[in-house]
Design a protein around this motif. Structure first.
Motif, short mmCIF file in Angstrom:
data_model
loop_
_atom_site.label_atom_id
_atom_site.label_comp_id
_atom_site.label_asym_id
_atom_site.label_seq_id
_atom_site.Cartn_x
_atom_site.Cartn_y
_atom_site.Cartn_z
N THR A 257 0.84 -1.20 0.00
CA THR A 257 0.00 0.00 0.00
C THR A 257 0.87 1.25 0.00
O THR A 257 0.62 2.21 -0.75
CB THR A 257 -0.95 0.00 1.21
N GLY A 258 1.92 1.24 0.80
CA GLY A 258 2.85 2.36 0.81
C GLY A 258 3.58 2.52 -0.50
O GLY A 258 3.86 3.65 -0.94
N ALA A 259 3.89 1.40 -1.15
CA ALA A 259 4.59 1.47 -2.44
C ALA A 259 3.77 2.22 -3.48
O ALA A 259 4.29 2.98 -4.29
CB ALA A 259 4.92 0.07 -2.94
N VAL A 260 2.45 2.00 -3.45
CA VAL A 260 1.56 2.68 -4.40
C VAL A 260 1.38 4.14 -4.01
O VAL A 260 1.57 5.05 -4.83
CB VAL A 260 0.19 1.98 -4.46
N LEU A 261 1.04 4.38 -2.75
CA LEU A 261 0.66 5.73 -2.33
C LEU A 261 1.85 6.67 -2.19
O LEU A 261 1.73 7.87 -2.43
CB LEU A 261 -0.10 5.66 -1.01
N GLU A 262 3.00 6.12 -1.81
CA GLU A 262 4.16 6.97 -1.54
C GLU A 262 5.21 6.96 -2.64
O GLU A 262 5.99 7.91 -2.76
CB GLU A 262 4.81 6.54 -0.22
N VAL A 294 -4.84 -4.56 -0.07
CA VAL A 294 -4.08 -3.46 -0.67
C VAL A 294 -4.99 -2.61 -1.54
O VAL A 294 -4.94 -1.37 -1.48
CB VAL A 294 -2.89 -4.01 -1.48
N ARG A 295 -5.81 -3.24 -2.33
CA ARG A 295 -6.76 -2.48 -3.15
C ARG A 295 -7.66 -1.60 -2.29
O ARG A 295 -7.94 -0.44 -2.62
CB ARG A 295 -7.61 -3.45 -3.98
N GLU A 301 -7.60 5.70 0.52
CA GLU A 301 -6.75 6.89 0.42
C GLU A 301 -7.22 7.79 -0.71
O GLU A 301 -7.27 9.01 -0.57
CB GLU A 301 -5.30 6.49 0.21
N GLY A 302 -7.60 7.17 -1.84
CA GLY A 302 -8.10 7.95 -2.96
C GLY A 302 -9.39 8.67 -2.62
O GLY A 302 -9.59 9.84 -2.96
N ALA A 303 -10.28 7.98 -1.90
CA ALA A 303 -11.54 8.60 -1.49
C ALA A 303 -11.28 9.75 -0.54
O ALA A 303 -11.93 10.80 -0.59
CB ALA A 303 -12.45 7.56 -0.84
N VAL A 306 -10.13 12.79 -2.49
CA VAL A 306 -11.25 13.47 -3.16
C VAL A 306 -12.04 14.30 -2.17
O VAL A 306 -12.43 15.44 -2.43
CB VAL A 306 -12.15 12.41 -3.85
N ALA A 307 -12.26 13.71 -0.99
CA ALA A 307 -13.03 14.43 0.04
C ALA A 307 -12.30 15.69 0.48
O ALA A 307 -12.91 16.72 0.74
CB ALA A 307 -13.30 13.50 1.23
N ASP A 308 -10.98 15.59 0.60
CA ASP A 308 -10.20 16.76 1.00
C ASP A 308 -10.31 17.87 -0.04
O ASP A 308 -10.29 19.03 0.29
CB ASP A 308 -8.72 16.37 1.18
#
Length: 308
Positions: A257-262, A294-295, A301-303, A306-308
């Motif tokens: 998850t960190g590999a994707v997001l970071e 992971v998905r 995180e994506g949601a 968007v909310a932010d």
């Protein structure tokens, strides 16, 4: 295949492994994995021909996409992969990717009667091959191409679109070629998002892409990631060379998850430490315990963004 993060595994395409291969690929297909990969070392007699095996396995599945990780270009001159890949795409409903390399084990490659190329010429041939393969796909008028390494005269393109091209580039010249003409990067030698290979290689790809007017984000990074899935957390999930060695399901989830997001990783091709996934229980844990979590983490995180 779309732009979501995707997950796959490396299958053993050895002689005598066909029943096991089919069980693994069918299980992965049912469990929702997107990819199955196979090595392409045609100078090794213990392996089935990669593209014959890919066709066989795609015919036995419904959703999973296959690719060679990576195609040995010097033994498969570009016009023929163009025909093979567009044919597999038509036969499978588009479930194929072209993994491509310039050639690494040149002593063995030349043992097969293939003329040895200098590193510079091998990379030039590699870039020409990607360009030509794309020209020989997607319909349109007959193609005449005059390169240094490839020449074709009035060859009709296949009416099927070219598959995505993912490269195993390692050197600066081949990385730049990836940025100019390819669609994805498989960092070589199982290098991942924390490796020196990634930190130094990805900027070369991005700069080369931008230099020809491409969005660097179009070239996705797909990591081959071998490791153990353990019942209990490991004290160290990386070795002394900072290579991922595995861990518990929770440790895998946190790492990927960190590999994707970071770090911008776009996908993961899982293998056991042997280089293949042959244990169906392990494959099931990857596909049904790690991958969905992971998905979910990425989606949350994506949601939130968007909310932010």
């Amino acid at each position: 295949m779309n732009e979501k993060t995707f997950f796959g595994f490396c299958a053993n395409n050895g002689f005598g492994k066909v029943p096991d291969l089919l069980r693994a690929v069918r299980q992965a297909d049912r469990d929702g994995l997107e990819l199955v990969s196979m090595f392409d070392h045609p100078y090794v007699g213990e392996f089935l021909d990669t593209y014959a095996t890919l066709g066989f396995t795609l015919g036995a599945t419904q959703r999973i996409t296959g690719f060679a990780d990576v195609t040995n270009l010097p033994t498969r001159p570009a016009p023929m992969p163009a025909r093979t890949l567009t044919s597999l795409s038509e036969l499978s409903g588009g479930r194929v990717v072209l993994g491509l390399g310039a050639g690494f084990h040149w002593d063995r490659i030349s043992d097969m009667g293939v003329p040895r190329l200098s590193p510079g010429d091998a990379v030039n041939a590699f870039e020409e091959a990607i360009v030509l393969i794309k020209k020989l796909s997607g319909g349109g008028p007959a193609v005449t191409y005059e390169g240094k390494h490839y020449r074709v005269n009035q060859i009709e393109p296949a009416p099927v679109a070219a598959p995505l091209v993912w490269t195993g580039s390692g050197g600066a010249k081949s990385l730049a070629a990836t940025g100019r003409v390819a669609d994805g990067w498989l960092p070589p030698f199982t290098a991942d998002w924390l490796s020196e290979t990634y930190r130094t290689g990805r900027p070369i790809i991005d700069e080369a892409a931008a230099s020809v007017g491409r969005d660097p984000g179009e070239i996705r990074t797909i990591c081959n990631i071998p490791g153990r899935i353990t019942d209990h957390p490991l004290g160290k999930t990386r070795d002394d060379d900072n290579r991922w060695v595995g861990g518990s399901v929770e440790q895998w989830i946190e790492e990927l998850t960190g590999a994707v997001l970071e770090h911008g990783a776009a996908g993961f091709n899982f293998a056991e430490p042997s280089g293949f996934v042959e244990d169906l229980t392990t494959l099931g844990r990857w596909a049904t315990e790690i991958v969905p979590a992971v998905r979910e983490g990425i989606a949350k995180e994506g949601a939130g963004s968007v909310a932010d």
